[in-house]
Scaffold this motif. Structure first.
Motif, PDB file in Angstrom:
ATOM      1  N   LEU A 128       0.834  -1.201   0.000  1.00 40.46           N
ATOM      2  CA  LEU A 128       0.000   0.000   0.000  1.00 40.46           C
ATOM      3  C   LEU A 128       0.869   1.252   0.000  1.00 40.46           C
ATOM      4  CD1 LEU A 128      -2.703   1.475   0.159  1.00 40.46           C
ATOM      5  CD2 LEU A 128      -2.666   1.096   2.637  1.00 40.46           C
ATOM      6  N   ALA A 129       1.904   1.275   0.814  1.00 44.23           N
ATOM      7  CA  ALA A 129       2.808   2.434   0.861  1.00 44.23           C
ATOM      8  C   ALA A 129       3.481   2.639  -0.501  1.00 44.23           C
ATOM      9  CB  ALA A 129       3.860   2.239   1.956  1.00 44.23           C
ATOM     10  N   HIS A 130       3.867   1.551  -1.145  1.00 42.33           N
ATOM     11  CA  HIS A 130       4.480   1.634  -2.478  1.00 42.33           C
ATOM     12  C   HIS A 130       3.488   2.234  -3.478  1.00 42.33           C
ATOM     13  CE1 HIS A 130       6.869   0.493  -5.971  1.00 42.33           C
ATOM     14  NE2 HIS A 130       5.776  -0.079  -6.471  1.00 42.33           N
ATOM     15  N   TYR A 131       2.255   1.742  -3.465  1.00 42.98           N
ATOM     16  CA  TYR A 131       1.233   2.258  -4.373  1.00 42.98           C
ATOM     17  C   TYR A 131       0.936   3.727  -4.088  1.00 42.98           C
ATOM     18  CZ  TYR A 131      -0.018  -2.498  -5.982  1.00 42.98           C
ATOM     19  OH  TYR A 131      -0.021  -3.752  -6.538  1.00 42.98           O
ATOM     20  N   GLU A 132       0.922   4.104  -2.818  1.00 37.78           N
ATOM     21  CA  GLU A 132       0.667   5.507  -2.468  1.00 37.78           C
ATOM     22  C   GLU A 132       1.778   6.418  -2.989  1.00 37.78           C
ATOM     23  OE1 GLU A 132       0.029   5.030   1.742  1.00 37.78           O
ATOM     24  OE2 GLU A 132      -2.163   4.974   1.484  1.00 37.78           O
ATOM     25  N   ARG A 133       3.022   5.940  -2.938  1.00 39.98           N
ATOM     26  CA  ARG A 133       4.130   6.726  -3.502  1.00 39.98           C
ATOM     27  C   ARG A 133       3.974   6.863  -5.015  1.00 39.98           C
ATOM     28  NH1 ARG A 133       6.868   3.575   0.279  1.00 39.98           N
ATOM     29  NH2 ARG A 133       7.606   2.129  -1.325  1.00 39.98           N
ATOM     30  N   GLU A 134       3.559   5.782  -5.663  1.00 39.82           N
ATOM     31  CA  GLU A 134       3.340   5.849  -7.110  1.00 39.82           C
ATOM     32  C   GLU A 134       2.217   6.818  -7.452  1.00 39.82           C
ATOM     33  OE1 GLU A 134       2.969   2.278  -9.320  1.00 39.82           O
ATOM     34  OE2 GLU A 134       4.742   1.372  -8.419  1.00 39.82           O
ATOM     35  N   GLU A 135       1.146   6.789  -6.664  1.00 38.20           N
ATOM     36  CA  GLU A 135       0.029   7.699  -6.919  1.00 38.20           C
ATOM     37  C   GLU A 135       0.477   9.153  -6.762  1.00 38.20           C
ATOM     38  OE1 GLU A 135      -4.542   8.583  -5.539  1.00 38.20           O
ATOM     39  OE2 GLU A 135      -3.102   7.899  -4.043  1.00 38.20           O
ATOM     40  N   ALA A 136       1.255   9.431  -5.739  1.00 44.22           N
ATOM     41  CA  ALA A 136       1.739  10.794  -5.508  1.00 44.22           C
ATOM     42  C   ALA A 136       2.585  11.281  -6.687  1.00 44.22           C
ATOM     43  CB  ALA A 136       2.538  10.863  -4.212  1.00 44.22           C
ATOM     44  N   ALA A 137       3.328  10.378  -7.301  1.00 44.82           N
ATOM     45  CA  ALA A 137       4.178  10.754  -8.435  1.00 44.82           C
ATOM     46  C   ALA A 137       3.345  11.153  -9.661  1.00 44.82           C
ATOM     47  CB  ALA A 137       5.120   9.604  -8.793  1.00 44.82           C
ATOM     48  N   GLY A 150      -4.772   4.546 -18.098  1.00 38.23           N
ATOM     49  CA  GLY A 150      -4.912   3.128 -17.748  1.00 38.23           C
ATOM     50  C   GLY A 150      -4.003   2.740 -16.596  1.00 38.23           C
ATOM     51  N   ASN A 151      -2.773   3.274 -16.604  1.00 38.17           N
ATOM     52  CA  ASN A 151      -1.848   3.000 -15.493  1.00 38.17           C
ATOM     53  C   ASN A 151      -2.442   3.517 -14.182  1.00 38.17           C
ATOM     54  OD1 ASN A 151      -0.304   2.696 -17.873  1.00 38.17           O
ATOM     55  ND2 ASN A 151       1.578   3.133 -16.780  1.00 38.17           N
ATOM     56  N   TYR A 152      -2.960   4.743 -14.236  1.00 40.56           N
ATOM     57  CA  TYR A 152      -3.505   5.355 -13.024  1.00 40.56           C
ATOM     58  C   TYR A 152      -4.753   4.618 -12.552  1.00 40.56           C
ATOM     59  CZ  TYR A 152      -4.833   8.913  -9.650  1.00 40.56           C
ATOM     60  OH  TYR A 152      -5.146   9.564  -8.491  1.00 40.56           O
ATOM     61  N   ALA A 153      -5.634   4.260 -13.488  1.00 41.06           N
ATOM     62  CA  ALA A 153      -6.874   3.573 -13.121  1.00 41.06           C
ATOM     63  C   ALA A 153      -6.579   2.219 -12.479  1.00 41.06           C
ATOM     64  CB  ALA A 153      -7.769   3.408 -14.345  1.00 41.06           C
ATOM     65  N   THR A 154      -5.602   1.476 -13.013  1.00 41.35           N
ATOM     66  CA  THR A 154      -5.274   0.186 -12.410  1.00 41.35           C
ATOM     67  C   THR A 154      -4.583   0.386 -11.063  1.00 41.35           C
ATOM     68  OG1 THR A 154      -3.245   0.054 -13.716  1.00 41.35           O
ATOM     69  CG2 THR A 154      -5.183  -1.062 -14.591  1.00 41.35           C
ATOM     70  N   LEU A 155      -3.779   1.434 -10.952  1.00 42.64           N
ATOM     71  CA  LEU A 155      -3.162   1.755  -9.671  1.00 42.64           C
ATOM     72  C   LEU A 155      -4.237   2.081  -8.633  1.00 42.64           C
ATOM     73  CD1 LEU A 155      -0.699   2.385  -7.868  1.00 42.64           C
ATOM     74  CD2 LEU A 155      -0.704   4.692  -8.858  1.00 42.64           C
ATOM     75  N   TRP A 156      -5.244   2.835  -9.041  1.00 40.76           N
ATOM     76  CA  TRP A 156      -6.347   3.198  -8.148  1.00 40.76           C
ATOM     77  C   TRP A 156      -7.054   1.939  -7.642  1.00 40.76           C
ATOM     78  CZ3 TRP A 156      -7.482   7.411  -5.601  1.00 40.76           C
ATOM     79  CH2 TRP A 156      -8.751   7.557  -5.058  1.00 40.76           C
ATOM     80  N   CYS A 157      -7.266   0.972  -8.535  1.00 41.41           N
ATOM     81  CA  CYS A 157      -7.872  -0.301  -8.141  1.00 41.41           C
ATOM     82  C   CYS A 157      -6.973  -1.021  -7.126  1.00 41.41           C
ATOM     83  CB  CYS A 157      -8.102  -1.176  -9.380  1.00 41.41           C
ATOM     84  SG  CYS A 157      -8.921  -2.736  -9.039  1.00 41.41           S
ATOM     85  N   GLY A 158      -5.669  -1.037  -7.392  1.00 38.68           N
ATOM     86  CA  GLY A 158      -4.723  -1.667  -6.470  1.00 38.68           C
ATOM     87  C   GLY A 158      -4.714  -0.995  -5.113  1.00 38.68           C
TER      88      GLY A 158
END
Length: 181
Positions: A128-137, A150-158
């Motif tokens: 979750l912390a890894h995904y949150e860092r990716e989202e912030a980027a 598509g990258n962001y939408a799948t990240l949001w699902c994750g």
């Protein structure tokens, strides 16, 4: 009939040409967050896609004595991918080993069960912390039509999945602790 893995490969190639090595790397990140495949599976699927006329390749000189193949999507591959994207997904059975273990957890030694869930909680918190860092980027969602959407939408699902999994593991641990397990 193209497999789901085949469509995953087509989706990666729709973003640009790739060698087999680059394709395998793209299948690890970001595709690997929601769809996994080993190098041998990818290679076998590439051959099927090539035979079906959905991908092609150009041979280039490699860094060593061997040449390298740079794969690309063909017009037929792009058409097949476009048609597949809006088809309803096939029903698939849910298979979640941790949930199955939880179903049988009344048989387990309580300390080992707590350790299992504590380890799972730590793993999901880390992801979750890894995904949150990716989202912030990202700095916010890209517009639809941008390949990064598509990258962001799948990240949001994750993110949603990992948040739920963290909450569920904490809930199970609280139940185990309050029951003296």
């Amino acid at each position: 009939m193209t497999s789901t893995l085949g469509f995953a490969i087509l989706a990666v190639l729709a973003r640009g040409e790739r060698t087999g090595y680059d394709l395998a790397a793209a299948m690890r990140t970001p595709v690997g967050y929601f769809w996994t495949a080993g190098h041998s599976q990818i290679h076998a699927e590439l051959q099927k896609l090539r035979a079906g006329g959905l991908v092609g390749f150009e041979a280039e000189h490699g860094p060593g004595p061997q040449g390298k193949k740079v794969y690309h999507l063909t017009p037929d591959g792009l058409a097949a991918l476009r048609a597949w994207v809006t088809e309803p997904p096939r029903a698939r059975p849910e298979r979640d080993e941790l949930v199955l273990k939880t179903y049988a957890s009344w048989l387990a030694e309580p300390g080992l069960l707590r350790r299992l869930f504590a380890d799972q909680l730590a793993m999901h918190e880390e992801r979750l912390a890894h995904y949150e860092r990716e989202e912030a980027a990202f700095g916010g969602p890209p517009p639809p039509g941008d390949p990064r959407f598509g990258n962001y939408a799948t990240l949001w699902c994750g993110l949603g999945y990992e948040r739920h999994r963290v909450e569920w593991c904490r809930w199970v641990l609280e139940r185990l602790s309050s029951a003296g397990a």
